[in-house]
Design a protein around this motif. Sequence first.
Motif, PDB file in Angstrom:
ATOM      1  N   ILE A   1      74.597  68.569  -6.408  1.00 38.06           N
ATOM      2  CA  ILE A   1      73.766  67.592  -7.113  1.00 38.06           C
ATOM      3  C   ILE A   1      72.605  68.287  -7.800  1.00 38.06           C
ATOM      4  O   ILE A   1      72.360  68.095  -8.992  1.00 38.06           O
ATOM      5  N   GLY A   2      71.918  69.159  -7.052  1.00 39.49           N
ATOM      6  CA  GLY A   2      70.758  69.848  -7.600  1.00 39.49           C
ATOM      7  C   GLY A   2      71.134  70.744  -8.762  1.00 39.49           C
ATOM      8  O   GLY A   2      70.404  70.853  -9.746  1.00 39.49           O
ATOM      9  N   GLU A   3      72.300  71.411  -8.654  1.00 34.36           N
ATOM     10  CA  GLU A   3      72.679  72.354  -9.688  1.00 34.36           C
ATOM     11  C   GLU A   3      73.166  71.643 -10.955  1.00 34.36           C
ATOM     12  O   GLU A   3      72.819  72.015 -12.058  1.00 34.36           O
ATOM     13  N   GLU A   4      74.003  70.621 -10.753  1.00 39.19           N
ATOM     14  CA  GLU A   4      74.617  70.004 -11.933  1.00 39.19           C
ATOM     15  C   GLU A   4      73.761  68.918 -12.562  1.00 39.19           C
ATOM     16  O   GLU A   4      73.913  68.620 -13.746  1.00 39.19           O
ATOM     17  N   TRP A   5      72.873  68.323 -11.763  1.00 40.47           N
ATOM     18  CA  TRP A   5      72.076  67.220 -12.317  1.00 40.47           C
ATOM     19  C   TRP A   5      70.589  67.518 -12.355  1.00 40.47           C
ATOM     20  O   TRP A   5      69.803  66.714 -12.835  1.00 40.47           O
ATOM     21  N   GLY A   6      70.216  68.710 -11.823  1.00 37.09           N
ATOM     22  CA  GLY A   6      68.842  69.148 -11.932  1.00 37.09           C
ATOM     23  C   GLY A   6      67.853  68.304 -11.149  1.00 37.09           C
ATOM     24  O   GLY A   6      68.216  67.561 -10.231  1.00 37.09           O
ATOM     25  N   PHE A   7      66.590  68.422 -11.521  1.00 41.00           N
ATOM     26  CA  PHE A   7      65.542  67.700 -10.824  1.00 41.00           C
ATOM     27  C   PHE A   7      65.724  66.193 -11.017  1.00 41.00           C
ATOM     28  O   PHE A   7      65.422  65.402 -10.126  1.00 41.00           O
ATOM     29  N   ALA A   8      66.254  65.821 -12.177  1.00 48.61           N
ATOM     30  CA  ALA A   8      66.516  64.407 -12.432  1.00 48.61           C
ATOM     31  C   ALA A   8      67.472  63.848 -11.372  1.00 48.61           C
ATOM     32  O   ALA A   8      67.246  62.770 -10.815  1.00 48.61           O
ATOM     33  N   GLY A   9      68.524  64.617 -11.096  1.00 46.15           N
ATOM     34  CA  GLY A   9      69.490  64.197 -10.075  1.00 46.15           C
ATOM     35  C   GLY A   9      68.855  64.131  -8.703  1.00 46.15           C
ATOM     36  O   GLY A   9      69.099  63.191  -7.930  1.00 46.15           O
ATOM     37  N   SER A  10      68.026  65.142  -8.384  1.00 47.17           N
ATOM     38  CA  SER A  10      67.341  65.150  -7.087  1.00 47.17           C
ATOM     39  C   SER A  10      66.484  63.903  -6.937  1.00 47.17           C
ATOM     40  O   SER A  10      66.453  63.253  -5.888  1.00 47.17           O
ATOM     41  N   LEU A  11      65.791  63.591  -8.041  1.00 47.88           N
ATOM     42  CA  LEU A  11      64.898  62.433  -8.047  1.00 47.88           C
ATOM     43  C   LEU A  11      65.694  61.154  -7.758  1.00 47.88           C
ATOM     44  O   LEU A  11      65.279  60.309  -6.970  1.00 47.88           O
ATOM     45  N   VAL A  12      66.850  61.035  -8.374  1.00 47.99           N
ATOM     46  CA  VAL A  12      67.689  59.848  -8.177  1.00 47.99           C
ATOM     47  C   VAL A  12      68.126  59.749  -6.717  1.00 47.99           C
ATOM     48  O   VAL A  12      68.012  58.687  -6.092  1.00 47.99           O
ATOM     49  N   ILE A  13      68.616  60.848  -6.160  1.00 46.18           N
ATOM     50  CA  ILE A  13      69.115  60.834  -4.782  1.00 46.18           C
ATOM     51  C   ILE A  13      67.995  60.486  -3.811  1.00 46.18           C
ATOM     52  O   ILE A  13      68.131  59.624  -2.933  1.00 46.18           O
ATOM     53  N   ILE A  14      66.862  61.166  -3.974  1.00 44.44           N
ATOM     54  CA  ILE A  14      65.755  60.905  -3.049  1.00 44.44           C
ATOM     55  C   ILE A  14      65.229  59.489  -3.247  1.00 44.44           C
ATOM     56  O   ILE A  14      64.934  58.778  -2.284  1.00 44.44           O
ATOM     57  N   GLY A  15      65.172  59.069  -4.488  1.00 41.93           N
ATOM     58  CA  GLY A  15      64.752  57.696  -4.771  1.00 41.93           C
ATOM     59  C   GLY A  15      65.670  56.685  -4.110  1.00 41.93           C
ATOM     60  O   GLY A  15      65.218  55.718  -3.492  1.00 41.93           O
ATOM     61  N   LEU A  16      66.976  56.919  -4.213  1.00 38.05           N
ATOM     62  CA  LEU A  16      67.949  56.010  -3.604  1.00 38.05           C
ATOM     63  C   LEU A  16      67.760  55.939  -2.097  1.00 38.05           C
ATOM     64  O   LEU A  16      67.776  54.854  -1.505  1.00 38.05           O
ATOM     65  N   PHE A  17      67.571  57.100  -1.475  1.00 38.48           N
ATOM     66  CA  PHE A  17      67.418  57.116  -0.021  1.00 38.48           C
ATOM     67  C   PHE A  17      66.146  56.405   0.403  1.00 38.48           C
ATOM     68  O   PHE A  17      66.148  55.611   1.345  1.00 38.48           O
ATOM     69  N   VAL A  18      65.042  56.725  -0.297  1.00 38.18           N
ATOM     70  CA  VAL A  18      63.764  56.117   0.070  1.00 38.18           C
ATOM     71  C   VAL A  18      63.843  54.595  -0.130  1.00 38.18           C
ATOM     72  O   VAL A  18      63.412  53.813   0.722  1.00 38.18           O
ATOM     73  N   PHE A  19      64.462  54.198  -1.224  1.00 36.28           N
ATOM     74  CA  PHE A  19      64.617  52.771  -1.508  1.00 36.28           C
ATOM     75  C   PHE A  19      65.450  52.101  -0.420  1.00 36.28           C
ATOM     76  O   PHE A  19      65.083  51.059   0.130  1.00 36.28           O
ATOM     77  N   LEU A  20      66.587  52.733  -0.081  1.00 42.43           N
ATOM     78  CA  LEU A  20      67.463  52.191   0.958  1.00 42.43           C
ATOM     79  C   LEU A  20      66.716  52.061   2.286  1.00 42.43           C
ATOM     80  O   LEU A  20      66.782  51.026   2.964  1.00 42.43           O
ATOM     81  N   LEU A  21      65.966  53.116   2.649  1.00 41.16           N
ATOM     82  CA  LEU A  21      65.265  53.128   3.930  1.00 41.16           C
ATOM     83  C   LEU A  21      64.197  52.040   3.969  1.00 41.16           C
ATOM     84  O   LEU A  21      64.069  51.309   4.960  1.00 41.16           O
ATOM     85  N   LEU A  22      63.458  51.921   2.856  1.00 37.98           N
ATOM     86  CA  LEU A  22      62.395  50.916   2.836  1.00 37.98           C
ATOM     87  C   LEU A  22      62.989  49.500   2.842  1.00 37.98           C
ATOM     88  O   LEU A  22      62.460  48.581   3.468  1.00 37.98           O
ATOM     89  N   ARG A  23      64.111  49.355   2.165  1.00 39.68           N
ATOM     90  CA  ARG A  23      64.781  48.041   2.146  1.00 39.68           C
ATOM     91  C   ARG A  23      65.278  47.694   3.552  1.00 39.68           C
ATOM     92  O   ARG A  23      65.121  46.556   4.013  1.00 39.68           O
ATOM     93  N   LEU A  24      65.858  48.681   4.219  1.00 44.13           N
ATOM     94  CA  LEU A  24      66.329  48.450   5.590  1.00 44.13           C
ATOM     95  C   LEU A  24      65.157  48.121   6.511  1.00 44.13           C
ATOM     96  O   LEU A  24      65.273  47.290   7.416  1.00 44.13           O
ATOM     97  N   LEU A  25      64.014  48.780   6.247  1.00 45.95           N
ATOM     98  CA  LEU A  25      62.816  48.515   7.037  1.00 45.95           C
ATOM     99  C   LEU A  25      62.379  47.058   6.858  1.00 45.95           C
ATOM    100  O   LEU A  25      62.047  46.361   7.818  1.00 45.95           O
ATOM    101  N   TYR A  26      62.442  46.639   5.622  1.00 48.92           N
ATOM    102  CA  TYR A  26      62.090  45.254   5.321  1.00 48.92           C
ATOM    103  C   TYR A  26      63.039  44.301   6.020  1.00 48.92           C
ATOM    104  O   TYR A  26      62.628  43.322   6.648  1.00 48.92           O
ATOM    105  N   LEU A  27      64.358  44.625   5.931  1.00 50.23           N
ATOM    106  CA  LEU A  27      65.350  43.770   6.602  1.00 50.23           C
ATOM    107  C   LEU A  27      65.128  43.768   8.112  1.00 50.23           C
ATOM    108  O   LEU A  27      65.178  42.728   8.764  1.00 50.23           O
ATOM    109  N   ALA A  28      64.849  44.955   8.651  1.00 50.66           N
ATOM    110  CA  ALA A  28      64.671  45.053  10.106  1.00 50.66           C
ATOM    111  C   ALA A  28      63.491  44.193  10.557  1.00 50.66           C
ATOM    112  O   ALA A  28      63.554  43.524  11.582  1.00 50.66           O
TER     113      ALA A  28
END
Lengths: 635, 420
Positions: B321-348
Amino acid sequence: MFPNSNVTLYQTTGKGFLSRGLLILMHLNNNTDQFSGRRKVISGIILGVGLMLLVRLFVLQIADPSYKAFARSNYLRHLTDYPSRGLIYDRNGDLMVFNEAHYDLMVIPGQVREIDTLEFCELLGIDRAAFESRLAQARNYSRFRASVFERQISKTTFAAFQEKLFRFPGFYVQPRTLRRYTYPVATHTFGYVGEAGPNIINNDPYYRPGDYIGISGIERAYEKELRGNKGLRIRMVDVLNRDIGPFQEGRFDTIAVTGKDLYTTLDAQLQIYGEKLMHNKRGSIVAIEPSTGEILSLISSPSFDPGLLVGRQRTRNYRALQNDSLRPLFNRALMAQYPPGSVFKLISTLISLQEGVIGPGTTYGCQGIYHAGGVSIRCRSHPGPVNVVSGIQYSCNTFSSIIFQNTINQSKYSSIQESFGKWREYVQSFGLGRHFGSDLSYELPGLIATPDYYDRIYGPRGWRSQTIISLGIGQGELGVTPLQLANMTAAIANRGYYFTPHIVKAVGSPENKNDQFGLANNIPIDQRHFDVIIRAMDLVVKEGTASFSAIPGIEMAGKTGTVQNPHGENHSVYVAFAPVDDPKIAISVIVENAGYGSVWAAPIASLMIEKYLNREVERSWFEQRVLEADFLTAQ
Amino acid sequence: MRRKLNIFSNIDKTVLFLYLIMVTIGWVNIFSAEYTEYQRFTLDFNSSYGKQLFWIATAFILGAVILATDVRFFTGFAWIIYAVSLLLLIGVLFFGVEINATKAWFRFGGFAFQPSEITKYTTALALAAFIANRRTKKTGGTDQIRAFLILLLPASLVLLQKDVGTTLVFTSFILVLFREGMIGGMVLFFGALAILLFVLTLIFNEFVIIGVLAVTGLVAGIVMRKRQGFIPQLTGLFMLLSLYVYSVDFAFNNILEPHHKARIEVLVYGEADLQGAGYNLHQSKIAIGSGGGFGKGFLQGTQTRFNFVPEQTTDFIFCTIGEEWGFAGSLVIIGLFVFLLLRLLYLAERQRSVFSRVMGYSLISILLFHFTINIGMTIGLVPVIGIPLPLISYGGSSLWGISLFLFTFLKLDAERLEMI
């Protein structure tokens, strides 16, 4: 499926797992969930982790450029295709120098992984310490550029390696070529090829460590033509060192261009024959085609097999040759400078004739000794009195001394500096005392002392013609190389001009003539004077000092010389050309410490001429005598 | 309260959407990591991307089955499921196959299954059931010990498989215990302090660290000298920490296995040994670092495609991911995880049932741990610990485990209003 239930169903009690499950679910939050504030800590941790990773990724991917370079060096391999060096032919199209494939084991230290060192070392026949030190050396040069790990590995080792190469990431085999020689001759002329040293690498971007370059001889002079052009291929390799394919469809690749073949002026058979004749003798033979300046043979003896300076043993052999007291590495034909002795009388007589000091009829008596100032010059007994022709024919020292003195003392020149300067110009016009600027490597200019030189020694008024009288008979402050002697002879054969002697006829193809030596160098002496001298040289062979070496059926014009050598036996010198009317070959022969020119140098020249013009030598006893002569082991 | 008939309409669409998008991103990158130019695209079920398609499909089926299951099943059978998973962990020690020096796998034909991936889920079930059922609401006491035992049992069994990475995942339940008030904030603080001191001790001499601790303690003592009983507490703490610091070196050199030691050394002392222990990390950093801002493009990653990066479809998938999509890709992945975690926190947090909330927090804790450690290790922030990136990495057991967990929680969330 989930039962179509309502709250009351959930409140149904009973036994069984599902009912117990319901009970668990009935433990609800209430308003007393005193720890709900801790969710903020946890969301803080989540955001903190995300931020930390992003900062680190920003540094890695955007702020720090070094990883991009690392990535390239990781998977790109710059492969060099070494073109085979140009071949070298003789004047008749006989192949003399060619190439043979061999293999270098290369290493890219940055790609070396943990390998089975034991197996690797066994394959190569080295020990662990050598392995480590070579790797360290390669790493020292560059982590990402290839270095030679083991030079010129054998075919069997190559085969074994090729099979197991995938187990040794970072190593690969590079095909190269080595010089091979059809005949073990003309070593000095061809020169040799070696690895480019640090000086060359720093000054010429073409060369990289491990590249070969011509070090001497033709290999050096024609390096640019012979080497061709290296090709560069950028290949992609994977972690196991496997070739994946060309980088960007080979956009940056260049194709190797094979070196150009050289067609030399040498006559292979004549060269072989000459080297045979010079066996066990110290000296040289230079033969030139007068009509072109093409060098037919260039022999320096003692010589050695050119194959000795090829391959892994080169350094060792070179050291041994360097320490040889006979100095086989020394190219006498181009670098040894001798006083020419009596053969110089040809030139000094021509100068006197041109200056009008003497005419064809001028005659002087000879008492067997000539006194000039405090110097006495002896002469061998011969019929007297002598004129121009017989002076040459009998190599009369008295005659040469008188005419030299008269030439220098001419009243038309205001000073000895002027008259000697003029005389010196004449001598230089024969190509003596200066570089030819030919295509031979390391040719020396020889020496003719300048008026300044004598001024410095004797003072401007301290020297007279008698002081330098020995120049008249080719002794004294004169240094001439065998090549210059041969060229001088060619100029006489041409009756007044010469072409710069050279070794390469054509480059690339026989039709592509090397025309940089096509312009004649004229000698400011009239042709009629040459005719007189040539008549005398003809008589030298017919009934003079070289009559012993006359060739049946071939008119040869020659001049013997015996060079006084303060360090030992005199040097035997002879120059000649033939046939007299249509000169095809001009030759100079010097045999060091062999005595009279007529005894050894003249017979050798005579055999060479016979060999060249007739392709066969019929005087076998005469040949045998020369072949058996040994001036090296006798000493 | 009226209940909607269709379970799907009650499901949290955000999480479902994030789940689908992450699984898709994962598959695309697994394909890219395996792709070679000379291999035409064929759906090869022997390849990782081919197998992953099967795993994704079965995970969807699994998700649908769970959504259709009565929630009482998860609570009622929680302990039984937990027990069965422990039996599987024991069974794998005898009947399992060894992959990468870890005896954690059952093999069925071309597919291998790792029970420890499921155990995280079953342990969460048991822990949730336990916490929901406990009598007292105080911190400390026997409840705490029981909760730890629930975690310790599977963790020890996983450690017996020599799978240190998965064992460490169980420490993430500390967050759950923290949220439920079973441990105090001090535990988190001292946990962080212990890690910090550990790293510092490896870098500096232990006596330097003890000296710094002493000075800090002295200053704290002077500032807070009015507070009652503070000085003895501080002295005790200082002695405890000093002992810890002093023992770190010993523990590091004598207790840790050489390859674990090497992984930590590589991180602490830099990339000295690039051919040995540092190789993987170095290559991984090269791959990610060479991606730049926008990456080399899909299927263009030279580092991963030419196999310079190890385990590139599983633990090191982030390199692709980091190699083929660069920092933009990293940003997306980390953003997705943080979003998922915070959403799960809200649900919990919106759960009314303690069981559901504990399940939610367990899921968050495990995802967070995997996410932090996995990406952290590829970029040299934490030692190389072989655990996958959830939903992204290749691997059926991991995907199944997380899917089970996620859909169970979504089901609980969808039914939350039923629980009065």
